[in-house]
Design an enzyme around this catalytic site. Structure first.
Site: not given
Ligand SMILES: NC(=O)c1ccc[n+]([C@@H]2O[C@H](COP(=O)([O-])OP(=O)(O)OC[C@H]3O[C@@H](n4cnc5c(N)ncnc54)[C@H](OP(=O)(O)O)[C@@H]3O)[C@@H](O)[C@H]2O)c1
Length: 274
Positions: A12, A16, A18, A144, A167
């Site tokens: 990922g 975001g 990552g 999370s 989630y």
């Molecule tokens: N954002 C927050 O405030 C927050 C808080 C707590 C925890 N987290 C955790 O942090 C992590 C990253 O979240 P983020 O907020 O950075 O999310 P994000 O910006 O939505 O990015 C998600 C990433 O995961 C990939 N992904 C999603 N579905 C997928 C699938 N079916 N197969 C392969 N890759 C997939 C996406 O790839 P594509 O480019 O292909 O879509 C993207 O690279 C997650 O595990 C999330 O639960 C986030």
């Protein structure tokens, strides 16, 4: 942070937090393996990294909403790399990704459980030979503070579904797996920790949930990097962090019987039990 000669995989990383972590590790000299589904987003990250004068990352596309996608990703990585110094299991979907209704993966599992937890579980085990070969090496599971205990009579949430619960169940599952795997890997030189990176970072999953962001990806990214490369984390394993600080997870994470049940179920669902 000096990562010359180190190979790292971040799932990922096309978007975001990552993406931020991948760019920081590339800037530190790591050989970065990036992953996601979207070719164009991967190219834009690779171009950014190259423009900064760092080695271009390699893109491994895979859809983690199917276990075969996770297997193909592991096979592709292992075909190119016998050693993996760092595996960051970060790919995930939010509570409202693809809408509010219950969805299932290609394998028929509840979608958030499948993408956020089961794929990472399978990947960690398939990649473990390369991770062990690089010891001291690390695994970081991006979980999370959103955590909901697993109802073992309805793990796929067929009754009373809501995306928030789904989630949060998937995120607690990652934390339970982290504790279990850390116990299993004692003495191997491989550590595994999990964290809540930051609350409501400005990322796609937060925005598509209709939530106003209150943290930056830099904040969450630095917390991930702390577990991934921090000197103070050397040899520390099985822990949960809230940002930069060690924290307690939901009580179910510390219930060995619940962890044993989750492990048995996960081995069976991923086909690793055979
Ligand atoms: N954002 C927050 O405030 C927050 C808080 C707590 C925890 N987290 C955790 O942090 C992590 C990253 O979240 P983020 O907020 O950075 O999310 P994000 O910006 O939505 O990015 C998600 C990433 O995961 C990939 N992904 C999603 N579905 C997928 C699938 N079916 N197969 C392969 N890759 C997939 C996406 O790839 P594509 O480019 O292909 O879509 C993207 O690279 C997650 O595990 C999330 O639960 C986030």
């Amino acid at each position: 942070m000096k990562m010359d000669g180190k190979t790292v995989l971040i799932t990922g990383s096309t978007d975001g937090v990552g993406r931020y972590v991948a760019a920081r590790l590339a800037a530190a000299g790591a050989n970065v393996l990036i992953h996601g589904r979207d070719e164009a987003r991967a190219k834009s990250l690779a171009d950014d990294i190259r423009r900064q004068g760092h080695a271009a990352p390699t893109f491994y596309p895979a859809d983690l909403s199917s276990l075969s996608g996770a297997r193909q990703l592991a096979e592709a990585v292992l075909a190119d790399h016998k050693r993996l110094d760092l595996f960051i299991s970060n790919a995930g979907i939010g509570s409202r990704t693809l809408g509010a209704e219950r969805r299932t993966s290609a394998d028929g599992h509840e979608l958030r459980f499948a993408v956020n937890y089961l794929s990472g579980f399978l990947l960690a085990y398939l990649l473990l030979p390369a991770i062990k070969a690089s010891a001291p090496s690390r695994i970081v599971n991006v979980a999370s503070l959103g955590q909901h205990p697993i109802d073992f009579d309805d793990v796929m949430i067929t009754r009373g579904y809501n995306g928030g619960r789904a989630y949060s169940q998937s995120k607690l599952s990652q934390i339970m797996f982290t504790i279990d795997l850390a116990n299993e890997l004692k003495g191997s030189g491989v550590t595994v920790n999990s964290l809540h990176p930051a609350t409501y970072m400005n990322t796609t999953m937060v925005r598509e949930g209709g939530i106003t962001p209150i943290s930056t990806v830099e904040q969450g990214g630095e917390a991930i990097l702390h577990l991934a490369v921090g000197d103070d984390m050397a040899g520390r394993s099985g822990l949960f962090f809230n940002g930069m600080h060690e924290a307690q997870a939901n009580p179910q994470a510390y219930d060995p019987t619940a962890r044993k049940r989750l492990r048995a179920l996960s081995l069976e669902l991923t086909g690793l039990a055979k």
